[in-house]
Motif scaffolding. Structure first.
Motif, PDB file in Angstrom:
ATOM      1  N   TRP A   7      15.521   0.615   8.702  1.00 30.20           N
ATOM      2  CA  TRP A   7      15.183   2.623   8.324  1.00 30.20           C
ATOM      3  C   TRP A   7      13.600   0.998   6.342  1.00 30.20           C
ATOM      4  CZ3 TRP A   7      14.769   6.309  10.288  1.00 30.20           C
ATOM      5  CH2 TRP A   7      15.979   6.254  11.427  1.00 30.20           C
ATOM      6  N   VAL A   8      13.285   1.944   6.860  1.00 32.23           N
ATOM      7  CA  VAL A   8      12.619   1.604   5.483  1.00 32.23           C
ATOM      8  C   VAL A   8      12.392   1.221   4.320  1.00 32.23           C
ATOM      9  CG1 VAL A   8       9.441   1.493   5.364  1.00 32.23           C
ATOM     10  CG2 VAL A   8       9.437   1.178   7.908  1.00 32.23           C
ATOM     11  N   THR A   9      12.402   0.667   3.594  1.00 32.99           N
ATOM     12  CA  THR A   9      12.852   0.864   1.623  1.00 32.99           C
ATOM     13  C   THR A   9      11.290   0.649   0.833  1.00 32.99           C
ATOM     14  OG1 THR A   9      13.338  -1.441   1.957  1.00 32.99           O
ATOM     15  CG2 THR A   9      15.268   0.050   2.225  1.00 32.99           C
ATOM     16  N   GLU A  10      10.259  -0.015   1.474  1.00 31.70           N
ATOM     17  CA  GLU A  10       9.538   0.114   0.697  1.00 31.70           C
ATOM     18  C   GLU A  10       7.741   0.160   1.791  1.00 31.70           C
ATOM     19  OE1 GLU A  10      10.358  -3.681  -1.697  1.00 31.70           O
ATOM     20  OE2 GLU A  10       8.963  -4.787   0.298  1.00 31.70           O
ATOM     21  N   PHE A  11       6.797   0.450   0.937  1.00 22.84           N
ATOM     22  CA  PHE A  11       5.298   0.624   1.944  1.00 22.84           C
ATOM     23  C   PHE A  11       4.890  -0.444   1.168  1.00 22.84           C
ATOM     24  CE2 PHE A  11       6.894   4.423   2.526  1.00 22.84           C
ATOM     25  CZ  PHE A  11       7.033   5.179   4.247  1.00 22.84           C
ATOM     26  N   ILE A  12       3.860  -0.982   2.079  1.00 25.02           N
ATOM     27  CA  ILE A  12       2.931  -1.597   1.651  1.00 25.02           C
ATOM     28  C   ILE A  12       1.516  -0.796   1.962  1.00 25.02           C
ATOM     29  CG2 ILE A  12       1.466  -4.030   1.952  1.00 25.02           C
ATOM     30  CD1 ILE A  12       3.701  -4.961   3.746  1.00 25.02           C
ATOM     31  N   LEU A  13       0.592  -1.013   0.336  1.00 28.14           N
ATOM     32  CA  LEU A  13      -0.608  -0.405   0.247  1.00 28.14           C
ATOM     33  C   LEU A  13      -1.595  -1.296   0.905  1.00 28.14           C
ATOM     34  CD1 LEU A  13       0.300   1.821  -3.176  1.00 28.14           C
ATOM     35  CD2 LEU A  13       0.139   2.835  -0.681  1.00 28.14           C
ATOM     36  N   GLU A  14      -1.868  -1.080   1.837  1.00 22.60           N
ATOM     37  CA  GLU A  14      -3.214  -2.268   1.958  1.00 22.60           C
ATOM     38  C   GLU A  14      -4.571  -1.812   2.026  1.00 22.60           C
ATOM     39  OE1 GLU A  14      -3.857  -1.145   6.038  1.00 22.60           O
ATOM     40  OE2 GLU A  14      -2.070  -2.511   7.090  1.00 22.60           O
ATOM     41  N   GLY A  15      -4.918  -0.607   0.962  1.00 25.43           N
ATOM     42  CA  GLY A  15      -6.293  -0.076   0.144  1.00 25.43           C
ATOM     43  C   GLY A  15      -7.440  -1.369   1.130  1.00 25.43           C
ATOM     44  N   PHE A  16      -8.352  -1.351   0.196  1.00 28.70           N
ATOM     45  CA  PHE A  16      -9.474  -2.397   0.770  1.00 28.70           C
ATOM     46  C   PHE A  16      -8.344  -3.719   0.631  1.00 28.70           C
ATOM     47  CE2 PHE A  16     -11.582   1.237  -1.801  1.00 28.70           C
ATOM     48  CZ  PHE A  16     -12.047   2.105  -0.931  1.00 28.70           C
ATOM     49  N   GLN A  17      -9.576  -3.704   1.719  1.00 35.51           N
ATOM     50  CA  GLN A  17      -9.833  -5.496   2.346  1.00 35.51           C
ATOM     51  C   GLN A  17     -10.859  -6.173   1.123  1.00 35.51           C
ATOM     52  OE1 GLN A  17      -7.252  -6.816   3.573  1.00 35.51           O
ATOM     53  NE2 GLN A  17      -6.245  -4.536   3.526  1.00 35.51           N
ATOM     54  N   LEU A  18     -11.264  -6.619   0.303  1.00 39.05           N
ATOM     55  CA  LEU A  18     -11.778  -7.031  -0.152  1.00 39.05           C
ATOM     56  C   LEU A  18     -11.787  -8.763  -0.707  1.00 39.05           C
ATOM     57  CD1 LEU A  18     -12.763  -4.147  -2.632  1.00 39.05           C
ATOM     58  CD2 LEU A  18     -14.453  -4.754  -0.285  1.00 39.05           C
ATOM     59  N   SER A  19     -12.437  -9.485  -0.941  1.00 39.08           N
ATOM     60  CA  SER A  19     -12.788 -10.261  -2.005  1.00 39.08           C
ATOM     61  C   SER A  19     -11.839 -10.159  -3.274  1.00 39.08           C
ATOM     62  CB  SER A  19     -13.862 -11.396  -2.310  1.00 39.08           C
ATOM     63  OG  SER A  19     -14.767 -10.695  -3.017  1.00 39.08           O
ATOM     64  N   ALA A  20     -11.289 -11.533  -3.870  1.00 33.25           N
ATOM     65  CA  ALA A  20     -10.462 -11.541  -5.175  1.00 33.25           C
ATOM     66  C   ALA A  20     -11.808 -11.293  -6.538  1.00 33.25           C
ATOM     67  CB  ALA A  20      -9.921 -12.970  -5.273  1.00 33.25           C
ATOM     68  N   GLU A  21     -13.222 -11.720  -6.162  1.00 32.11           N
ATOM     69  CA  GLU A  21     -13.306 -11.448  -6.895  1.00 32.11           C
ATOM     70  C   GLU A  21     -14.604 -10.213  -6.658  1.00 32.11           C
ATOM     71  OE1 GLU A  21     -14.254 -13.811  -5.023  1.00 32.11           O
ATOM     72  OE2 GLU A  21     -13.977 -15.592  -5.981  1.00 32.11           O
ATOM     73  N   MET A  22     -14.817  -8.896  -6.036  1.00 31.97           N
ATOM     74  CA  MET A  22     -14.725  -7.791  -5.834  1.00 31.97           C
ATOM     75  C   MET A  22     -14.143  -6.775  -6.417  1.00 31.97           C
ATOM     76  SD  MET A  22     -17.019  -5.644  -5.180  1.00 31.97           S
ATOM     77  CE  MET A  22     -18.614  -6.794  -4.196  1.00 31.97           C
ATOM     78  N   GLU A  23     -12.287  -7.331  -6.556  1.00 32.76           N
ATOM     79  CA  GLU A  23     -11.456  -7.065  -6.457  1.00 32.76           C
ATOM     80  C   GLU A  23     -11.255  -6.670  -7.712  1.00 32.76           C
ATOM     81  OE1 GLU A  23      -8.225  -8.031  -4.771  1.00 32.76           O
ATOM     82  OE2 GLU A  23      -8.111  -6.690  -2.912  1.00 32.76           O
ATOM     83  N   VAL A  24     -11.385  -7.524  -8.628  1.00 34.99           N
ATOM     84  CA  VAL A  24     -11.445  -7.828 -10.333  1.00 34.99           C
ATOM     85  C   VAL A  24     -12.839  -6.789 -10.555  1.00 34.99           C
ATOM     86  CG1 VAL A  24     -11.680  -9.509 -12.261  1.00 34.99           C
ATOM     87  CG2 VAL A  24      -9.719 -10.431 -10.475  1.00 34.99           C
ATOM     88  N   LEU A  25     -13.850  -6.978  -9.951  1.00 32.16           N
ATOM     89  CA  LEU A  25     -14.835  -6.715 -10.471  1.00 32.16           C
ATOM     90  C   LEU A  25     -14.103  -4.768 -10.638  1.00 32.16           C
ATOM     91  CD1 LEU A  25     -17.901  -5.809 -11.557  1.00 32.16           C
ATOM     92  CD2 LEU A  25     -18.678  -6.098  -8.700  1.00 32.16           C
ATOM     93  N   LEU A  26     -13.960  -4.293  -9.746  1.00 31.97           N
ATOM     94  CA  LEU A  26     -13.664  -3.285  -8.917  1.00 31.97           C
ATOM     95  C   LEU A  26     -12.955  -2.671  -9.925  1.00 31.97           C
ATOM     96  CD1 LEU A  26     -12.740  -2.530  -5.091  1.00 31.97           C
ATOM     97  CD2 LEU A  26     -15.078  -1.695  -7.212  1.00 31.97           C
ATOM     98  N   PHE A  27     -11.636  -3.092 -10.642  1.00 29.80           N
ATOM     99  CA  PHE A  27     -10.656  -3.832 -11.467  1.00 29.80           C
ATOM    100  C   PHE A  27     -11.169  -3.137 -12.788  1.00 29.80           C
ATOM    101  CE2 PHE A  27      -8.161  -4.674 -15.066  1.00 29.80           C
ATOM    102  CZ  PHE A  27      -6.638  -4.051 -15.144  1.00 29.80           C
ATOM    103  N   TRP A  28     -12.175  -3.676 -13.007  1.00 31.67           N
ATOM    104  CA  TRP A  28     -12.757  -3.239 -14.497  1.00 31.67           C
ATOM    105  C   TRP A  28     -13.758  -2.030 -14.458  1.00 31.67           C
ATOM    106  CZ3 TRP A  28     -10.812  -5.076 -18.545  1.00 31.67           C
ATOM    107  CH2 TRP A  28     -10.221  -5.996 -18.485  1.00 31.67           C
ATOM    108  N   ILE A  29     -14.209  -1.686 -13.441  1.00 26.77           N
ATOM    109  CA  ILE A  29     -15.168  -0.639 -12.749  1.00 26.77           C
ATOM    110  C   ILE A  29     -14.193   0.912 -13.290  1.00 26.77           C
ATOM    111  CG2 ILE A  29     -16.956   0.867 -11.544  1.00 26.77           C
ATOM    112  CD1 ILE A  29     -18.210  -2.048 -10.523  1.00 26.77           C
ATOM    113  N   PHE A  30     -13.092   0.534 -12.376  1.00 27.39           N
ATOM    114  CA  PHE A  30     -12.141   2.137 -12.331  1.00 27.39           C
ATOM    115  C   PHE A  30     -11.375   1.707 -13.047  1.00 27.39           C
ATOM    116  CE2 PHE A  30     -11.417   1.216  -7.364  1.00 27.39           C
ATOM    117  CZ  PHE A  30     -12.492   1.653  -7.338  1.00 27.39           C
ATOM    118  N   SER A  31     -10.946   0.875 -13.783  1.00 26.48           N
ATOM    119  CA  SER A  31     -10.694   1.435 -14.984  1.00 26.48           C
ATOM    120  C   SER A  31     -11.160   1.539 -16.572  1.00 26.48           C
ATOM    121  CB  SER A  31      -9.506   0.398 -15.510  1.00 26.48           C
ATOM    122  OG  SER A  31      -9.543  -0.877 -15.415  1.00 26.48           O
TER     123      SER A  31
END
Length: 310
Positions: A7-31
């Motif tokens: 039985w599954v005890t945890e899930f993995i949230l895939e989210g967007f498949q982006l580069s690390a730089e783009m994810e950091v940029l989105l982090f600050w924009i979303f924040s």
């Protein structure tokens, strides 16, 4: 089930498949968007509580919307932001189901509060002389409590049905958070009956309030068109314009997400559209109601003047 299934005890949230730089940029924009939405809704809530001129049914329901928007965003966004800056994107089974439950609870409650607001505007325009009698504080309290209670009861029903499903793999949730349809796809075994029940309930929760609001606004439109003076019609339309904007944004996106046939491209679009409910809807509601509302702008001006005089 076979004995070799786990039985599954945890899930993995895939989210967007982006580069690390783009994810950091989105982090600050979303924040920034998240902080702004909290501040904007907090400002609206504070003005309604502190200014006596806003102690009316319409603004009482608006205060409920502000609480819902802050709560909804706080349920989804912190985990979303954390996943943008770390590689481990797992979420345990119980927190995932709890996130789904709260997501549904706040969504259903917002639907019902919007229905109540449409009824409030219907009474204000179609029965102006009896408005204070019909929309007295006891009625407003009952409508608000009923909206919250029904919203979370419906969410509890969804969560119970979801918990009855077996989750034995896969673990990858193709979404930014534990959205019910994305989690539902991971159920294994012969569960089509429960899945149909959950999907039917989701559509019912969307279509029911939508139909009620359409009926209310059609009757409002008919009443406004019968007003003889051009100035009177303009004021009536101005009264409802902000509500119609919020109504169109909220239910328009919901129809696309939950009633358009599923596909791989649709899943990616749903991720983008979910950002609207997490960031833009909580941010736009205060802007729509404040920029288009003279009373809210007046209350803000009085609050700033009082602060300067202290």
């Amino acid at each position: 089930m076979g004995s070799n299934q786990s039985w599954v005890t945890e899930f993995i949230l895939e989210g967007f498949q982006l580069s690390a730089e783009m994810e950091v940029l989105l982090f600050w924009i979303f924040s920034l968007l998240y902080i702004f939405s909290l501040l904007a809704n907090g400002m609206i809530l504070g003005l309604i509580c502190l200014d006596p001129s806003l102690h009316t049914p319409m603004y009482s329901f608006l205060s409920h919307l502000s609480v819902i928007d802050m709560s909804y965003a706080s349920n989804n966004v912190p985990k979303m932001l954390a996943n943008l800056v770390k590689q481990n994107r797992t979420i345990s089974f119980v927190p995932c189901i709890m996130q789904t439950f709260l997501y549904l609870g706040f969504s259903h409650t917002e639907c019902l509060i919007l229905v109540v607001k449409s009824y409030d505007r219907f009474v204000a325009i179609c029965h102006p002389l009896h408005y204070t009698v019909i929309m007295n504080w006891r009625v407003c309290t009952v409508l608000a409590v009923t909206s919250w209670s029904c919203g979370f009861i419906l969410a509890l029903v969804h969560a119970i049905l979801l918990l009855r499903l077996p989750f034995c793999g896969p673990r990858e949730v193709n979404h930014l958070f534990c959205e019910i349809l994305s989690v539902l796809k991971l159920a294994c075994g012969d569960t089509w009956i429960n899945q149909v029940v959950i999907l039917a309930a989701s559509v019912f929760v969307l279509v029911g309030p939508l139909c009620l609001m359409l009926v209310s606004y059609m009757r409002i439109l008919w009443a406004v068109l019968k007003i003889q003076s051009k100035d009177g019609r303009r004021k009536a339309f101005s009264t409802c314009s902000s509500h119609l904007c919020v109504f169109g944004l909220f239910f328009g996106i919901a129809v696309v997400v939950y009633m358009v046939p599923d596909s791989d491209q649709q899943e990616e679009q749903e991720k983008i559209l979910s950002l609207f409910y997490s960031f833009f809807n909580p941010m736009l509601n205060p802007l729509i109601y404040s920029l288009r509302n003279a009373q809210v702008k007046g209350a803000l001006y009085r609050a700033l003047q009082k602060k300067r005089s202290v």
